[in-house]
Design an enzyme around this catalytic site. Structure first.
Site, PDB file in Angstrom:
ATOM      1  N   THR A   1       0.907  -0.979  -0.232  1.00 23.27           N
ATOM      2  CA  THR A   1      -0.210  -0.264   0.383  1.00 23.27           C
ATOM      3  C   THR A   1       0.731   1.231  -0.434  1.00 23.27           C
ATOM      4  O   THR A   1       1.855   1.651   0.231  1.00 23.27           O
ATOM      5  CB  THR A   1      -1.105  -0.035   1.259  1.00 23.27           C
ATOM      6  OG1 THR A   1      -1.605   1.139   1.895  1.00 23.27           O
ATOM      7  CG2 THR A   1       0.024  -0.288   2.633  1.00 23.27           C
ATOM      8  N   ASP A   2       0.348   2.412  -0.727  1.00 30.70           N
ATOM      9  CA  ASP A   2       1.242   3.813  -0.319  1.00 30.70           C
ATOM     10  C   ASP A   2       0.900   4.673   1.069  1.00 30.70           C
ATOM     11  O   ASP A   2       1.867   5.276   1.516  1.00 30.70           O
ATOM     12  CB  ASP A   2       0.080   4.967  -0.806  1.00 30.70           C
ATOM     13  CG  ASP A   2      -0.974   4.925  -1.076  1.00 30.70           C
ATOM     14  OD1 ASP A   2      -1.668   4.494   0.255  1.00 30.70           O
ATOM     15  OD2 ASP A   2      -1.910   6.301  -1.740  1.00 30.70           O
TER      16      ASP A   2
ATOM     17  N   TYR B   1      -1.480  -1.071  11.001  1.00 32.32           N
ATOM     18  CA  TYR B   1      -1.631  -1.356   9.670  1.00 32.32           C
ATOM     19  C   TYR B   1      -0.070  -0.999   8.674  1.00 32.32           C
ATOM     20  O   TYR B   1      -0.011  -1.868   8.079  1.00 32.32           O
ATOM     21  CB  TYR B   1      -3.022  -1.081   9.174  1.00 32.32           C
ATOM     22  CG  TYR B   1      -3.237  -1.098   7.773  1.00 32.32           C
ATOM     23  CD1 TYR B   1      -3.068  -2.370   7.254  1.00 32.32           C
ATOM     24  CD2 TYR B   1      -3.061   0.403   6.533  1.00 32.32           C
ATOM     25  CE1 TYR B   1      -3.368  -2.792   5.664  1.00 32.32           C
ATOM     26  CE2 TYR B   1      -3.076  -0.226   5.141  1.00 32.32           C
ATOM     27  CZ  TYR B   1      -2.769  -1.454   4.896  1.00 32.32           C
ATOM     28  OH  TYR B   1      -3.363  -2.147   4.088  1.00 32.32           O
TER      29      TYR B   1
HETATM   30  P1  NAD Z   1      -9.364  -7.726   2.781  1.00 36.76           P
HETATM   31  O1  NAD Z   1      -9.529  -7.574   3.752  1.00 36.76           O
HETATM   32  O2  NAD Z   1     -10.666  -7.244   1.544  1.00 36.76           O
HETATM   33  O3  NAD Z   1      -9.310  -9.374   2.058  1.00 36.76           O
HETATM   34  C1  NAD Z   1      -8.471  -9.964   2.514  1.00 36.76           C
HETATM   35  C2  NAD Z   1      -8.871 -11.360   2.820  1.00 36.76           C
HETATM   36  O4  NAD Z   1      -6.798 -11.814   3.694  1.00 36.76           O
HETATM   37  C3  NAD Z   1      -9.438 -11.823   3.469  1.00 36.76           C
HETATM   38  O5  NAD Z   1     -10.114 -12.806   1.977  1.00 36.76           O
HETATM   39  C4  NAD Z   1      -9.098 -12.459   4.240  1.00 36.76           C
HETATM   40  O6  NAD Z   1      -9.998 -13.452   4.441  1.00 36.76           O
HETATM   41  C5  NAD Z   1      -7.371 -12.982   4.106  1.00 36.76           C
HETATM   42  N1  NAD Z   1      -6.843 -13.671   5.054  1.00 36.76           N
HETATM   43  C6  NAD Z   1      -6.690 -12.218   6.536  1.00 36.76           C
HETATM   44  N2  NAD Z   1      -5.927 -13.182   7.114  1.00 36.76           N
HETATM   45  C7  NAD Z   1      -5.449 -14.301   6.603  1.00 36.76           C
HETATM   46  C8  NAD Z   1      -4.566 -14.815   7.355  1.00 36.76           C
HETATM   47  N3  NAD Z   1      -3.936 -15.452   8.437  1.00 36.76           N
HETATM   48  N4  NAD Z   1      -4.372 -15.864   5.922  1.00 36.76           N
HETATM   49  C9  NAD Z   1      -5.392 -16.088   5.154  1.00 36.76           C
HETATM   50  N5  NAD Z   1      -6.030 -15.510   4.782  1.00 36.76           N
HETATM   51  C10 NAD Z   1      -5.735 -14.529   5.401  1.00 36.76           C
HETATM   52  O7  NAD Z   1      -8.206  -6.640   1.926  1.00 36.76           O
HETATM   53  P2  NAD Z   1      -8.099  -5.713  -0.026  1.00 36.76           P
HETATM   54  O8  NAD Z   1      -8.663  -4.458   0.418  1.00 36.76           O
HETATM   55  O9  NAD Z   1      -8.396  -6.671  -0.455  1.00 36.76           O
HETATM   56  O10 NAD Z   1      -6.170  -5.894   0.154  1.00 36.76           O
HETATM   57  C11 NAD Z   1      -5.836  -6.834  -0.367  1.00 36.76           C
HETATM   58  C12 NAD Z   1      -4.422  -6.433  -0.358  1.00 36.76           C
HETATM   59  O11 NAD Z   1      -4.258  -5.497  -1.227  1.00 36.76           O
HETATM   60  C13 NAD Z   1      -3.937  -6.024   0.980  1.00 36.76           C
HETATM   61  O12 NAD Z   1      -1.970  -7.127   1.656  1.00 36.76           O
HETATM   62  C14 NAD Z   1      -4.198  -5.218   1.438  1.00 36.76           C
HETATM   63  O13 NAD Z   1      -2.738  -4.553   2.420  1.00 36.76           O
HETATM   64  C15 NAD Z   1      -3.696  -4.095   0.378  1.00 36.76           C
HETATM   65  N6  NAD Z   1      -3.812  -2.880  -0.101  1.00 36.76           N
HETATM   66  C16 NAD Z   1      -5.524  -2.500  -0.713  1.00 36.76           C
HETATM   67  C17 NAD Z   1      -5.903  -1.715  -0.752  1.00 36.76           C
HETATM   68  C18 NAD Z   1      -7.162  -1.179  -0.752  1.00 36.76           C
HETATM   69  O14 NAD Z   1      -7.725   0.121  -1.024  1.00 36.76           O
HETATM   70  N7  NAD Z   1      -7.595  -2.150  -0.600  1.00 36.76           N
HETATM   71  C19 NAD Z   1      -4.836  -0.447  -1.232  1.00 36.76           C
HETATM   72  C20 NAD Z   1      -3.533  -0.938  -1.524  1.00 36.76           C
HETATM   73  C21 NAD Z   1      -2.845  -2.114  -0.730  1.00 36.76           C
END
Ligand code: NAD
Ligand code: TYD
Length: 351
Positions: free
Chosen positions: A133-134, A158
């Site tokens: 993430t940023d 986070y």
């Molecule tokens: P989300 O919270 O919607 O999904 C996370 C997923 O990870 C879920 O399906 C959850 O069940 C699974 N998970 C959590 N803990 C786990 C574990 N211990 N073992 C196995 N699975 C596990 O998150 P998202 O928004 O889809 O983000 C996905 C990735 O992208 C993350 O790494 C996040 O940091 C990154 N990210 C998100 C954003 C955003 O705006 N949402 C932006 C940049 C980066």
């Protein structure tokens, strides 16, 4: 031709489900294994349309369980990993920081270690892609952009846990020669996002005539990217990104929270046949988030020039598609907002 087996972690979550769907549909020559523990944010309903695909396998399991992870890597011999599994919500990280360290730091370390054990004697053709993430860069003032060389300066549990995981990925590259790539993306929006994040939370509340909670003065600024465009960027970076490189991904699309919510209200008034201005009356300024980062904005020129990626939709188009998705998936929204969500909402917003 030998089938390439790719592990995608967190594939039942918001971004992960779009990435899994895209890879399963676009690359029949890959076997996609989706590993997810199915926390509150993970939902197999998100992948109903591809669950029977021949090149897809779902595995239920926890990335923070090292012996399980080692056994899984031995069984499937993953040639590549696209790692998205994480605890992802800043507000929850403020109340449960240890869980964020366990999943985001230890979970990533377990995956790196299992990958190293498997391939350290010959890294040819292998790749570990870490999705970040940023927010690791901390906050910007009124001006400037995050570039790939901006120093890490995380402010929330986070973002600190994500920063730490990024450092471990890099360290495995330097120490063991593990071929990696990292991308740091700005705020995503689109279908299947859990309604704890700003946009789906407001859509859900507008539908139900509930208050729209705006933290502080609402002048906080985020750079929004449509989730499908992130999935397409992930495809480009996975296939064409340079080894041991970092790519920033963003929409060049900055909005203050208050302006964004007002735009959403305008769109919802039209879609729900409400009088102009009706949804805006739901806006309520509430207590600020502790350590709230003022502004995120990405300089995405590296991925744009090197990998020829660019966002495919404008913000208004993306937001319109997102609103339409939530309105035509009312059952999905209903099912994820029943049960534990109610308790979360009451505690977070002190109803
Ligand atoms: P989300 O919270 O919607 O999904 C996370 C997923 O990870 C879920 O399906 C959850 O069940 C699974 N998970 C959590 N803990 C786990 C574990 N211990 N073992 C196995 N699975 C596990 O998150 P998202 O928004 O889809 O983000 C996905 C990735 O992208 C993350 O790494 C996040 O940091 C990154 N990210 C998100 C954003 C955003 O705006 N949402 C932006 C940049 C980066
Ligand atoms: P969020 O969607 O949680 O993403 P992030 O914290 O990762 O940027 O929040 C986006 C912005 O919206 C952020 O500045 C916090 C703000 N916000 C509110 O004002 N009210 C809310 O109820 C939520 C969830 C977020």
């Amino acid at each position: 031709m030998k089938v390439k087996t790719i592990l995608i972690t967190g594939g039942a979550g918001f971004i992960g489900s779009h990435v899994v769907r895209h890879f399963v549909n676009s690359y029949k020559q890959y076997h996609i294994v989706n590993l997810d523990v199915l926390t509150y944010a993970g939902n197999l309903e998100n992948l109903k349309d591809i669950e029977d695909a021949k090149n897809y396998t779902f595995v239920h399991g926890d990335i923070s369980d090292d012996s399980f992870i080692n056994a899984l890597f031995q069984e499937f011999q993953f040639e590549a990993v696209i790692h998205l599994a994480a605890e992802s919500h800043v507000d929850r990280s403020i109340s449960e920081p240890l869980l964020f360290a366990k999943t985001n730091i230890m979970g990533t370390l377990n995956l790196l270690n299992a990958f190293k054990e498997l391939w350290v004697d010959d890294w040819t053709g292998k790749r570990f892609y870490h999705i970040s993430t940023d927010e690791v860069y901390g906050t910007l003032g009124e001006t400037g952009l995050f570039t790939e060389s901006t120093a890490y300066d995380p402010n929330s549990p986070y973002s600190a846990s994500k920063a730490s995981s990024d450092h471990f990925v890099r360290a495995y590259g330097e120490t063991y020669g593990l071929p990696y790539v990292i991308s740091n993306c700005s705020n995503n929006y689109g279908g299947f996002q859990f309604p704890e994040k700003l946009i789906p939370l407001c859509i859900n509340n507008i539908v139900h005539h509930k208050p729209l909670p705006i933290y502080g003065d609402g002048k906080y600024t985020r750079d929004w990217l449509y989730v499908i465009d992130h999935a397409l960027a992930i495809d480009k970076i996975f296939h064409d990104g340079k080894n041991n490189a970092t790519y920033n991904v963003g929409g060049n699309n900055e909005w203050t929270n208050i302006d964004l919510v007002k735009l959403l209200c305008e769109i919802m008034d039209v879609k729900l046949n409400r009088a102009k201005g009706e949804s805006q009356k739901l806006i309520q300024f509430v207590k600020d988030r502790p350590g709230h980062d003022l502004r995120y904005a990405i300089d995405a020129s590296k991925i744009m020039s090197e990998l020829k990626w660019q966002p495919s939709v404008t913000f208004k188009e993306g937001l319109m598609k997102t609103v339409e998705w939530y309105l035509s998936n009312a059952e999905w929204l209903e099912s994820v907002t029943s049960g534990n969500y109610q308790n979360y909402y009451k505690t977070q917003y002190q109803e």
